[in-house]
Scaffold this active site. Structure first.
Site, PDB file in Angstrom:
ATOM      1  CD  GLU A   1      -1.272   2.224   2.585  1.00  0.00           C
ATOM      2  OE1 GLU A   1      -1.428   3.276   2.347  1.00  0.00           O
ATOM      3  OE2 GLU A   1      -1.053   1.581   3.559  1.00  0.00           O
TER       4      GLU A   1
ATOM      5  CG  ASP B   1      -0.187   6.808  -1.118  1.00  0.00           C
ATOM      6  OD1 ASP B   1      -1.345   7.152  -1.470  1.00  0.00           O
ATOM      7  OD2 ASP B   1       0.901   7.508  -0.920  1.00  0.00           O
TER       8      ASP B   1
ATOM      9  CD  GLU C   1      -3.248   4.339  -1.508  1.00  0.00           C
ATOM     10  OE1 GLU C   1      -3.503   5.422  -1.917  1.00  0.00           O
ATOM     11  OE2 GLU C   1      -3.100   3.933  -0.435  1.00  0.00           O
TER      12      GLU C   1
END
Length: 1457
Positions: free
Chosen positions: A1154, A1158, A1252
């Site tokens: 993640e 991101d 993400e």
């Protein structure tokens, strides 16, 4: 050698016994054994002053250690008051984080004395912030704690590891140096060995000591044994009504533990005290459980149902989720509320002594007997809940009701249990401090305290001290008795009738005390003998101690010990990010004498590296320490702990090195405005270079300067302009000086006529000159022109062929060039002006001209019959701006040419050919372009940047203040996303075993403003920026100083000013320019050249494609791959990407992926917007990006586009329910609704996180090929991206914050609250200005929705002039012209701090957090204001100074004639 006191102290007035101890402390390490209140801290202060005087210039500090937080401020303030030294205080709440090496270094550099809790100093030593040999004096307050595994003993272990000659002096202070009176000599010897010091007492001035620390009257108070029942207590008791013995065990109330405490309280305090405890304990637990259940139930409501409940509707539909047993308890508690805890303003029920135990009765009688108007006392008890209950009971007993004002004082208790632990779990530091202060101020006259009040805290001497519970050890006896130090004080020991053992223990303490003191009071200090590190009287076993290891990191000196290992592991796990649905991550220990430690699976380690088996030990605690030691040592080898044994650098720390270990220059002293010499090509010297200027391919002029300029081209005034390579200009030896002067005069003349309309006095740094057919300087044309610099009055040879080609000027309106349109033989000065013209207000043209040009009663000569000429006003640019896209830059005003009529006798025409004066008109743009290209190529060469396109690099180094028509702000926004992804990829791959929390902190350092500023200054980027305003009212191409004018070598630089933060922006803009030129590969090369932590210039697919082995993909992901239109080769990535931290498996959770995804999504969206909207401003790009890269938008994609909610591995019912509530919403909602109104939704973070993480997994599976991964991500996000546009409306929170930032008000904040008592979570939002509520509380199911609605309301109220809450009426900040309704102009703002926290780190519920966040949003969404200037020479610009200058020029024109 001893130093006389009169040479040491001019503040303290020590008593003789204090001087005696001080002198002996000078000679060797000692432990001062003195009673409480005898002034031990005085002695330590004398010693501090002496030791500092003895060690000047040695850069050593004094460390004063205390065992409890409450003592830090008390002792620190005392030392600071009594000395002139720099004293710093540190406890858990005030200390720097251990990762803040710069902060700690500054503290050590700026301080003389540290007063701190022992654990902090032990941590300082452990993480190598300071060394023991750099401490001159080590003072231990309450030093009897130096035993077993106390932090004092840990510090002394490091002391013994230091060579004897480098060790600090030791001074210990205690009132009770002997723990075990049964073996006093051995107990004393252990303390002395542990502290490497000798226990001493006063020998010569005992009488004086006794007078200042008198011993209280002391006796035993016997009380009867408690009865088994209390017949006078109401039969309808709370215990019977609650019927806890039959309560279901699965509800969550630990009945057995509660009833055990109930029985203890019943025995000690009687039935009322026991039932009071039961009421408060059950009340808190029931309230908490119901809050949890109601909150879960309200999560399932629709928005309308939620609004109805909040508005006061019936909540009966929620009751089905609450077990009836809890409702029954709640009902019973409500019946008894007035009996135990009456409402405010209601007199409490008095407690008859018949409801109290005999022990409480006797205590009450003693208090009544001893009470005086100045009475103060302390009652010591053993347990916290007894202290709280007894403190509440005593003021309600009739005998004491109007006499005693009591409060409980207890320790902190368990820190990790939260509210699910016992209700009376302890007091926070602030609560303790407030209670002690009230006691000192006599607002209270009785404390009921646990052992927390026995030592250290500075209480006034008490009239009465009572040991309510039996004395357990010698230290407690001496410490508590020391609180009774008035000459008339009384110390009472309460003993139950028949409890012979209790009485005997007390008598043993009483009678043994003189003998114990004699052990150390009469002896002399013998020569010091080096002792072994530690010999303890209790566990750990000596054989275990002998087998202990100690690991020192060679590169830093950081120390790992058995005592620090467990704490380091706990700290590592505490930093693992988690949402509210995930329990705290902790290491798990199993086994007895051989312990195994299991680390959380959220640590990104293979399963075999999450388990560590410790060696066999002789105690369970030692086995745990051994296993933890082995784990930390192994994790350091894996780079999970750095070389300072820190798991992560602090997000708030000012680290002095980047994640690669490269030092970061300290930029804290760099001023906000920099004065810098900028690279500039314009200069003059012994060698000059001629550059031919071509206009539409025709050579028109030569540009001469002291630098060989780069070939350049641009479009200006509709013409294509180019400049060729320079050739060295050769002068004839005899004519060199005059030719140089002629070129300068010619250029001054052209600039005056065509550009500025103002004279130039400074020497020029470039010349524009005419050229011959063979491209040489035409000196004849120059001489002809400068012979008549103001032009010629001779119009005889001017005919119609000059119409549209000849430039002339009215000598009464200098600086306003005209183009000959035609002669007007039909008009004379006596002609009548046509109607509607500006001259029509006068009878004739002549009358108008005489009125206009008459100055100081001096009228010009204007013939009555002279010829007139008609001309077109030549509009000149007010700026030298040009277009990078070769679009025409409009002239000032952008209006149709104006024709004017003047008498020919006032007009002079320039002796310069048309092609030449037209070239002068474009000279400002040409010089601007050349400067830009020169700087771009210089910065590329100097900083060794890759071949970034010139125009992009020019944008990257052009500041907004230049008003150049372009600047670096768009590229800065683009580069910010590039920087983030490059830093994240490097950290992700370099530290494969560090979790997201660690990586995120390192990322913050990599991309921090101070890091960018430091790297920019280290590479000299500040010399290459373009900050000059492009106004041409003043010709800037001149020699700036006499130093430059007379320099022997050409000065190719110019002094300029610009804000410090411009360097940070330019760093990011260069990255954006490099990405726009050559993609991520070129960005890596540029970032490496700029010194950023990118891991080097090699492409990612070369570096990392081999790191992830291929693995089969589970059929579980078949549908996902079809939705992605992509087939994975690394199945383990998908499994990791869908694993929530609550789901404990052998695989890591999705957090690292993640973290990577991101940054990838952020750059993909930014790149898309940058390309799609080339005219969008930086603020528009930032805002549009934020609407797509936010939790609601990504969560919607996770559900609607990829159906990730069906794959997500979760082991938390509450989270699963929260996600299920949002599934129907996101399945129906449109992309436009999410983009425009996403602020109304607050889905569980897990949904956006998993999206993400899947993108991060995709990126790795594409073998780190950014272009391939970005193309897929862009397709997945297409529905959202097509909705984005530059003019998206702001959400209400941003609108409010930007408006507040413009107003300059610094005291605005949000405030959360609860709509209903049974709703535990906050669901209401208010807006406060200077602490006053101006909007709200507004309730909504989602707090984000409530926040938006409250913001809308606040914005309307604050901007309404008729509102009592108009900002001008409620704001108390210094007024700087706050905007009123409809006013949007931003007020002047002070610079933001250098290290501005991330937006998600700021707390908008504080004034400071709201203000900084508002300032950030203002800067992100508002573009710099470009001020337009009026055309030079316009009437509105003319001032008295202009007229004076005009008169001077007019006279020069007359002379020239």
């Amino acid at each position: 050698m001893s130093v006389p006191l009169d040479q040491i102290s001019d503040v303290l007035l020590p008593r003789r016994y204090q001087e005696e101890i001080f002198v002996r402390a000078q000679q060797s390490n000692v432990i001062a054994a003195l009673d409480t209140g005898s002034g031990k801290t005085y002695i330590s202060t004398l010693l501090i002053k002496w030791i500092v005087a003895e060690n000047p210039g040695k850069e050593k500090i004094v460390v004063f250690l205390v065992p409890k937080v409450a003592l830090v401020q008390q002792q620190g303030e005392f030392i600071a008051k009594q000395t002139s030294l720099r004293v710093r205080q540190f406890s858990g709440a005030t200390a720097h984080e251990m990762g803040d090496r710069t902060g700690w270094k500054k503290e050590f550099d700026d301080s003389d004395v540290f007063v701190m809790t022992a654990q902090i100093f032990l941590n300082i030593l452990t993480h190598s912030h300071w060394r023991m040999d750099k401490v001159s004096l080590l003072i231990f307050d309450e030093c009897h704690h130096t035993r077993k595994n106390h932090a004092y003993n840990g510090i002394m272990r490091e002391y013994f590891q230091t060579p004897p000659t480098s060790r600090p002096k030791i001074f210990g202070m205690t009132a009770s140096p002997i723990w075990n009176p049964k073996n006093a000599a051995e107990s004393l010897a252990i303390l002395e060995r542990n502290l490497d010091a000798k226990v001493i007492a006063v020998k010569e001035h005992v009488d004086e000591l006794t007078g200042h620390a008198p011993r209280p009257e002391e006796y035993i108070q016997v009380y009867p044994a408690p009865p088994t029942s209390y017949p006078n207590y109401p039969t309808r008791s709370l215990r019977q009504r609650l019927d806890l013995e039959n309560f279901p065990p699965d509800i969550g109330i630990p009945v057995d533990k509660i009833m055990t405490r109930y029985e203890v309280t019943f025995y000690s305090l009687g039935p009322f005290g026991a039932e009071y405890f039961l009421y408060t304990e059950i009340k808190q637990r029931v309230t908490q459980l119901i809050q949890e259940l109601v909150e879960n139930a309200m999560d399932t409501l629709t928005t309308d149902q939620y609004a109805m409940i909040v508005a006061g509707g019936a909540s009966s539909n929620l009751a089905v989720t609450i077990p009836p047993q809890l409702r029954a308890l709640e009902t019973v508690l409500a019946e008894f509320q007035s009996f135990f805890v009456p409402e405010d303003g209601t007199e409490p029920t008095l407690i008859p002594l018949a409801w109290c135990s005999p022990k409480v009765k006797v205590l009450s009688e003693v208090l009544l007997t001893r009470y005086t108007s100045t009475f103060q006392g302390i009652v010591f008890v053993e347990q916290r809940h007894i202290a709280s209950c007894l403190a509440a009971m005593l003021p309600r007993i009739p005998l004491l009701a109007h006499l005693i004002k009591s409060e409980g004082l207890v320790g902190h208790g368990t820190t990790g249990g939260g509210m699910t632990k016992a209700q009376l779990k302890g007091m926070a530091n602030r609560g303790q401090q407030d209670t002690v202060k009230m006691f000192r101020d006599r607002q209270l006259n009785l404390l009921v305290a646990t052992s927390v009040a026995e030592e250290g805290l500075d209480f006034p001497a008490c009239d009465l001290v009572i040991r309510f519970d039996p004395v357990q050890h010698m230290v407690g006896y001496l410490q508590s008795r020391g609180r009774a130090r008035h000459k008339t004080s009384t110390f009472i020991i309460m003993v139950q009738d028949g409890a012979q053992a209790q009485a005997e223990r007390y008598l043993q303490f009483l009678h043994s005390e003189p003998h114990l003191k004699k052990v150390y009071q009469d002896r002399d200090i013998r020569a010091e003998v080096q002792q072994e590190e530690e010999v303890e009287d209790e566990v750990p076993d000596p054989d275990d101690l002998a087998e202990r290891e100690r690991y020192v990191v060679p590169s830093t000196g950081a120390i790992l010990t058995y005592n620090s290992a467990i704490g380091l592991l706990n700290h590592l796990c505490s930093l693992i990010p988690r949402d509210r649905f995930t329990p705290m991550h902790t290491p798990k220990y199993s086994g007895d004498y051989s312990s195994t430690v299991q680390l959380p699976s959220s640590l990104p380690l293979p399963p075999e590296l999450l388990v560590y088996n410790g060696p066999l030990r002789r105690s369970k605690k030692e086995a745990k320490r051994a296993a933890a030691f082995l784990a930390v040592k192994s994790l350091h080898a894996l780079n999970v702990f750095d070389d300072y044994l820190l798991p992560a650098k602090s997000s708030h720390a000012t680290d002095n090195e980047d994640p690669d270990g490269v030092a970061i220059t300290d930029v804290s002293t760099i001023p906000d405005i920099l004065n810098v010499r900028i690279r500039d090509p314009w200069c003059v010297g012994s060698t000059l270079w001629l550059h031919i200027v071509y206009v539409d391919g025709v050579a028109t002029a030569g540009l001469v300067t002291g630098t060989s300029l780069p070939p350049t081209d641009l479009v200006a005034s509709g013409n294509f302009i180019s400049v060729a390579n320079g050739t060295e200009l050769v002068f004839h030896a005899l004519d060199a000086s005059s030719q140089r002067r002629a070129m300068q005069d010619y250029t001054r003349m052209g600039v005056w006529w065509c550009i500025t309309g103002r004279g130039i006095t400074l020497p020029l740094t470039c010349y524009l000159v005419p050229i011959t057919r063979d491209l040489k300087v035409d000196y004849d044309a120059i001489e002809l022109a400068i012979a008549h610099p103001y032009g010629s009055y001779n119009w005889d040879d001017i005919g119609e062929e000059q119409y549209g080609h000849l430039m002339y000027m009215n000598n009464k309106e200098f600086g306003r060039p005209l183009l000959l349109h035609k002669f007007r033989p039909d008009v004379t000065p006596l002609s009548t002006p046509p109607g509607g013209s500006k001259e029509s207000a006068y009878p004739t043209y002549r009358d108008y001209w005489l009125h206009k040009y008459t100055r100081k009663n001096h009228a010009p000569h204007i013939s009555t019959d002279g010829p007139c000429v008609e001309g077109l006003v030549l509009s000149r640019h007010s700026s030298s701006a040009y277009s990078l896209e070769n679009k025409p830059v409009p002239a000032f005003g952008s209006k149709e040419p104006t024709t004017v009529i003047f008498p020919r006798e006032l007009c002079r025409w320039i002796l310069m050919p048309e092609h030449m004066w037209r070239t002068f008109f474009i000279l400002p743009q040409l010089c601007h372009r050349i400067t830009d290209v020169y700087r771009a190529r210089e910065v590329r060469i100097t900083l060794k940047l890759p071949p970034i396109v010139d125009d992009l690099l020019i944008q990257a180094i052009t500041l907004p203040s230049a008003n150049a028509g372009f600047n670096n702000q768009r590229l800065e926004t683009f580069g910010d996303a590039v920087l983030k992804l490059c830093a994240v990829v490097h950290l992700y791959t370099k530290y494969p075993h560090r979790h997201e929390g660690q990586l995120d902190n390192m990322k913050r350092t990599s991309i921090a403003n101070r890091t960018l500023l430091a790297r920019a200054l280290e590479r000299g980027l500040e010399q290459h920026l373009s900050p000059e305003t492009q106004s041409i009212r003043t010709w800037r191409y001149t020699v700036g100083s006499e130093e430059e004018q007379y320099s022997l070598r050409p000065v190719r630089s110019a002094l300029r000013q610009f804000p410090r933060r411009s360097l940070q922006d330019c760093m990011e803009a260069i990255l954006g320019a490099s990405f726009a030129t050559g993609g991520i590969d070129m960005a890596l090369r540029a970032g490496t050249a700029l010194g950023l932590s990118f891991g080097g210039p090699a492409p990612w697919y070369v570096r990392y494609s081999h790191l992830c082995p291929e693995a089969p993909v589970s059929p579980l992901f078949k549908d996902l791959q079809e939705r992605l239109v992509y087939s994975f080769s690394h199945g383990q990535l998908l499994l990791e990407a869908i694993t929530h931290p609550s789901f404990r498996t052998d695989n890591s959770s999705y957090q690292r992926l993640e973290f990577l995804g991101d940054a990838l999504v952020d750059l993909v969206v930014t790149d898309y917007l940058y390309r799609k909207f080339p005219s969008a401003t930086s603020g528009q790009l930032s805002w549009a990006r934020s609407r797509a890269v936010c939790a609601p938008a990504l969560a919607c994609l996770a559900v609607k586009k990829l159906a990730l909610h069906k794959l997500l591995l979760i082991n938390n019912v509450e989270l699963s329910m929260a996600i299920s509530n949002y599934i129907p919403i996101f399945e129906e909602i449109s992309a436009e609704e999410v983009v425009l109104h996403g602020w109304k939704y607050d889905p569980p973070k897990a949904l956006s996180d998993v999206f993400e993480s899947i993108m991060g997994a995709l990126f790795i599976d594409c073998e780190w090929n950014y272009d391939k991964a970005a193309a897929i991500v862009e397709v997945i996000m297409e529905d959202l991206l097509v909705v984005l546009r530059p003019d998206l409306p702001k959400d209400p929170m941003t609108e409010l914050m930007v408006w507040v930032a413009q107003s300059g008000c610094r005291c605005v904040s949000f405030s959360k609250s609860h709509s209903r008592p049974e709703v535990r979570r906050a669901d209401c939002m208010s807006v406060l200005v200077h602490g006053k509520t101006v909007a709200g509380p507004v309730a909504a199911r989602e707090l984000s929705l409530a926040k938006g609605l409250a913001s809308d309301l606040a914005r309307a109220v604050l901007s309404d002039p008729d509102s009592p809450h108009h900002l001008s009426r409620v704001c108390e900040c210094p007024k700087k012209g706050a905007p009123h309704s409809g006013q949007t102009q931003a007020q002047p703002q002070e610079p933001l701090p250098l290290d501005v926290p991330d937006k998600d780190e700021l707390d908008d519920e504080t004034d400071e957090g709201f203000f900084i966040l508002a300032r950030i949003l203002l800067e992100e969404t508002q573009e710099p204001v470009v001020e337009e200037e009026e055309e030079p020479g316009s009437d509105s610009e003319r001032t008295e100074g202009n007229w004076v200058e005009e008169e001077e020029v007019a006279k020069m024109m007359q002379v020239d004639a």
